[in-house]
Design a protein around this motif. Sequence first.
Motif, PDB file in Angstrom:
ATOM      1  N   ASP A 131      39.478  57.449  30.364  1.00  0.00           N
ATOM      2  CA  ASP A 131      40.885  57.089  30.538  1.00  0.00           C
ATOM      3  C   ASP A 131      41.148  56.185  31.733  1.00  0.00           C
ATOM      4  O   ASP A 131      41.990  55.288  31.658  1.00  0.00           O
ATOM      5  CB  ASP A 131      41.741  58.348  30.638  1.00  0.00           C
ATOM      6  N   ILE A 132      40.445  56.409  32.850  1.00  0.00           N
ATOM      7  CA  ILE A 132      40.752  55.595  34.037  1.00  0.00           C
ATOM      8  C   ILE A 132      40.444  54.115  33.806  1.00  0.00           C
ATOM      9  O   ILE A 132      41.003  53.254  34.492  1.00  0.00           O
ATOM     10  CB  ILE A 132      40.018  56.100  35.299  1.00  0.00           C
ATOM     11  N   TYR A 133      39.579  53.823  32.833  1.00  0.00           N
ATOM     12  CA  TYR A 133      39.247  52.436  32.538  1.00  0.00           C
ATOM     13  C   TYR A 133      39.989  51.868  31.330  1.00  0.00           C
ATOM     14  O   TYR A 133      40.337  50.682  31.305  1.00  0.00           O
ATOM     15  CB  TYR A 133      37.741  52.289  32.285  1.00  0.00           C
ATOM     16  N   PHE A 134      40.224  52.695  30.327  1.00  0.00           N
ATOM     17  CA  PHE A 134      40.687  52.150  29.054  1.00  0.00           C
ATOM     18  C   PHE A 134      42.041  52.656  28.569  1.00  0.00           C
ATOM     19  O   PHE A 134      42.557  52.140  27.572  1.00  0.00           O
ATOM     20  CB  PHE A 134      39.625  52.397  27.980  1.00  0.00           C
ATOM     21  N   ASP A 135      42.621  53.628  29.223  1.00  0.00           N
ATOM     22  CA  ASP A 135      43.949  54.112  28.825  1.00  0.00           C
ATOM     23  C   ASP A 135      45.013  53.261  29.515  1.00  0.00           C
ATOM     24  O   ASP A 135      45.663  53.682  30.465  1.00  0.00           O
ATOM     25  CB  ASP A 135      44.106  55.592  29.181  1.00  0.00           C
ATOM     26  N   ARG A 136      45.189  52.048  29.004  1.00  0.00           N
ATOM     27  CA  ARG A 136      46.086  51.071  29.617  1.00  0.00           C
ATOM     28  C   ARG A 136      46.865  50.331  28.527  1.00  0.00           C
ATOM     29  O   ARG A 136      46.463  50.329  27.369  1.00  0.00           O
ATOM     30  CB  ARG A 136      45.288  50.070  30.461  1.00  0.00           C
ATOM     31  N   PRO A 137      47.936  49.637  28.898  1.00  0.00           N
ATOM     32  CA  PRO A 137      48.748  48.947  27.885  1.00  0.00           C
ATOM     33  C   PRO A 137      47.999  47.852  27.136  1.00  0.00           C
ATOM     34  O   PRO A 137      48.199  47.659  25.943  1.00  0.00           O
ATOM     35  CB  PRO A 137      49.904  48.352  28.705  1.00  0.00           C
ATOM     36  N   GLY A 138      47.138  47.105  27.833  1.00  0.00           N
ATOM     37  CA  GLY A 138      46.410  46.010  27.205  1.00  0.00           C
ATOM     38  C   GLY A 138      44.916  46.218  27.277  1.00  0.00           C
ATOM     39  O   GLY A 138      44.428  47.079  28.016  1.00  0.00           O
ATOM     40  N   LEU A 139      44.182  45.411  26.524  1.00  0.00           N
ATOM     41  CA  LEU A 139      42.724  45.539  26.523  1.00  0.00           C
ATOM     42  C   LEU A 139      42.107  44.962  27.782  1.00  0.00           C
ATOM     43  O   LEU A 139      41.222  45.583  28.380  1.00  0.00           O
ATOM     44  CB  LEU A 139      42.133  44.838  25.294  1.00  0.00           C
ATOM     45  N   TYR A 140      42.599  43.772  28.180  1.00  0.00           N
ATOM     46  CA  TYR A 140      41.990  43.090  29.321  1.00  0.00           C
ATOM     47  C   TYR A 140      42.961  42.824  30.461  1.00  0.00           C
ATOM     48  O   TYR A 140      42.548  42.424  31.542  1.00  0.00           O
ATOM     49  CB  TYR A 140      41.391  41.757  28.871  1.00  0.00           C
ATOM     50  N   GLY A 141      44.240  43.012  30.198  1.00  0.00           N
ATOM     51  CA  GLY A 141      45.218  42.740  31.234  1.00  0.00           C
ATOM     52  C   GLY A 141      46.630  42.842  30.695  1.00  0.00           C
ATOM     53  O   GLY A 141      46.866  43.377  29.604  1.00  0.00           O
ATOM     54  N   THR A 142      47.568  42.317  31.451  1.00  0.00           N
ATOM     55  CA  THR A 142      48.983  42.286  31.084  1.00  0.00           C
ATOM     56  C   THR A 142      49.424  40.820  31.075  1.00  0.00           C
ATOM     57  O   THR A 142      48.637  39.931  31.441  1.00  0.00           O
ATOM     58  CB  THR A 142      49.824  43.066  32.115  1.00  0.00           C
ATOM     59  N   PRO A 143      50.663  40.539  30.668  1.00  0.00           N
ATOM     60  CA  PRO A 143      51.132  39.150  30.726  1.00  0.00           C
ATOM     61  C   PRO A 143      51.030  38.527  32.113  1.00  0.00           C
ATOM     62  O   PRO A 143      50.998  37.301  32.251  1.00  0.00           O
ATOM     63  CB  PRO A 143      52.596  39.263  30.269  1.00  0.00           C
ATOM     64  N   ARG A 144      50.972  39.361  33.154  1.00  0.00           N
ATOM     65  CA  ARG A 144      50.845  38.834  34.521  1.00  0.00           C
ATOM     66  C   ARG A 144      49.434  38.378  34.846  1.00  0.00           C
ATOM     67  O   ARG A 144      49.215  37.651  35.814  1.00  0.00           O
ATOM     68  CB  ARG A 144      51.274  39.904  35.530  1.00  0.00           C
ATOM     69  N   GLY A 145      48.442  38.843  34.078  1.00  0.00           N
ATOM     70  CA  GLY A 145      47.066  38.448  34.353  1.00  0.00           C
ATOM     71  C   GLY A 145      46.073  39.535  34.017  1.00  0.00           C
ATOM     72  O   GLY A 145      46.443  40.622  33.549  1.00  0.00           O
ATOM     73  N   ASP A 146      44.794  39.241  34.269  1.00  0.00           N
ATOM     74  CA  ASP A 146      43.728  40.197  33.976  1.00  0.00           C
ATOM     75  C   ASP A 146      43.791  41.394  34.916  1.00  0.00           C
ATOM     76  O   ASP A 146      44.285  41.286  36.053  1.00  0.00           O
ATOM     77  CB  ASP A 146      42.359  39.528  34.131  1.00  0.00           C
ATOM     78  N   TYR A 147      43.271  42.526  34.451  1.00  0.00           N
ATOM     79  CA  TYR A 147      43.157  43.691  35.330  1.00  0.00           C
ATOM     80  C   TYR A 147      42.183  43.373  36.460  1.00  0.00           C
ATOM     81  O   TYR A 147      41.115  42.789  36.243  1.00  0.00           O
ATOM     82  CB  TYR A 147      42.672  44.916  34.554  1.00  0.00           C
ATOM     83  N   ALA A 148      42.520  43.797  37.665  1.00  0.00           N
ATOM     84  CA  ALA A 148      41.709  43.488  38.842  1.00  0.00           C
ATOM     85  C   ALA A 148      40.334  44.126  38.787  1.00  0.00           C
ATOM     86  O   ALA A 148      39.386  43.639  39.413  1.00  0.00           O
ATOM     87  CB  ALA A 148      42.446  43.926  40.110  1.00  0.00           C
ATOM     88  N   ASP A 149      40.195  45.220  38.048  1.00  0.00           N
ATOM     89  CA  ASP A 149      38.908  45.927  37.997  1.00  0.00           C
ATOM     90  C   ASP A 149      38.155  45.684  36.692  1.00  0.00           C
ATOM     91  O   ASP A 149      37.346  46.508  36.276  1.00  0.00           O
ATOM     92  CB  ASP A 149      39.116  47.432  38.207  1.00  0.00           C
ATOM     93  N   ASN A 150      38.384  44.534  36.045  1.00  0.00           N
ATOM     94  CA  ASN A 150      37.693  44.257  34.779  1.00  0.00           C
ATOM     95  C   ASN A 150      36.175  44.258  34.936  1.00  0.00           C
ATOM     96  O   ASN A 150      35.452  44.629  34.002  1.00  0.00           O
ATOM     97  CB  ASN A 150      38.160  42.932  34.181  1.00  0.00           C
ATOM     98  N   ALA A 151      35.680  43.847  36.095  1.00  0.00           N
ATOM     99  CA  ALA A 151      34.228  43.892  36.308  1.00  0.00           C
ATOM    100  C   ALA A 151      33.730  45.324  36.192  1.00  0.00           C
ATOM    101  O   ALA A 151      32.774  45.602  35.453  1.00  0.00           O
ATOM    102  CB  ALA A 151      33.871  43.314  37.677  1.00  0.00           C
TER     103      ALA A 151
END
Length: 481
Positions: A90-110
């Motif tokens: 959940d801490i990695y994948f329970d989020r609104p988007g797959l890779y980010g939001t309209p504001r940009g990529d998730y900071a911890d995608n790496a």
Amino acid sequence: MKILFAASEVAPFAMTGGLADVAGSLPQALAALGHDVRVVLPRYRQVDTSTFGLKHTATFYVPLASWKERCDILTGTLGKNVTVYFLNKDIYFDRPGLYGTPRGDYADNAERFIYFSRAVPELCRVLNFRPDIIHCNDWQTGLVPLYVKSLSANVEELRSARTVFTVHNLGYQGIFWHWDMRLTGLSWDVFTPEGIEFWGKMNLLKAGLVYADVISTVSATYSREIQTPEYGHGLDGVLRRRTSDLYGIVNGLNYDEWDPAKDPALPKTYSISRPSGKQACKESLRKQLKLPRVPGPVLGMVTRLSDQKGLDILMDALPRILARNCQIIILGTGDERYHRLLTEAGEGNADRMRVLLKYDDTLARRIYAGSDLFLMPSRYEPCGLGQMHALRYGTVPVVRRTGGLADTVINFNPRTGKGTGFVFDEYTPDALAACVERALKEYGRPAAWKRIVNAGMKVDFSWDRSAKEYEKLYRKAMKKR
């Protein structure tokens, strides 16, 4: 063969683009050839356990830097006989988007996709699954081939595994600052120009290109283009060094799902043998979008609104195209600049143009069916699905000769009367407008137009064909090492 197919998105579970379509269709086509195919992807928020009937199968711990993170395996099915493993964290994948939001990529995608890549070979060990092939897709799985190579000597389940890495779009590479290397648990020996280092940063897509046994892209032309500085996005040298291991296979199309003879989204179905429904779809589309009924053709476009898709040359070509006796319908979202420019163009040409800034699958299908021509003036296009949808629905594509567009659309030759669409070469507004005008000229010749439409509808881009090409590729990979 035993095949593990690793992807960050898979239709119908989670999708943002063409990768999900491939990952949802190719495994089923391979299974139909008799292979034991299993799919692994993250379990995102939108993957509801009850909707897809997921069941908990196992729990294990994924090494990450100097610690381990828990991972629960949930199991479901894709189609009739493809097992799907969802990695639940959940801490990695329970989020609104797959890779980010309209504001940009998730900071911890790496961290998120290092975790995913490290979990893939660990899953084989935990489930005692001994794959012949691990098929990885795009940067989110780029580290998997490197992990397999580094672990295979000590993990019995990986000793016979060979890796295939498919690039769906070289423009997205997963580039992160060098200190994220610590999360991988790998030796700094691989952080070199010959390894995964890229201008002082870590490049996850490069890892797949360097360490996979075999590399593929989604069309033969694109596999050649990306070995040049113009299309290589800084990795053309790496790809040229691996040219003997680099192959291009055009994506397929699910012909059961995309069939104008039985598509429930259409107001009236049709086929080559009973074509009248297509005209009904055209008039219904005009009525739905409040476009006046005029004699000329409808030009459709379902696309991401970006420079890559040719929106810059389209905007400059629009006045010349709209001066002809035609109407244009554009559906899609993308760069804010094109939202504004297209909205202004639509408002200024209310009787000839409609712009719909959204994603709507039903409307997209009606545009494919109700248009006479389909525009894809892409700057580059690894494979493209829109032109395949258009051909299937009897809508003649107008495309630039690049990537998969060059491999799937045959330029119409008025001398021979053969071809499935209209192709231009130069990436300029004038070349696009001239190609549209050439198409409109043939549209005015009903007999010739019917031949073009029918030729396109007869083309076979089914996944059965593509799956057999991948089967050959896997056998080449199995001969490695």
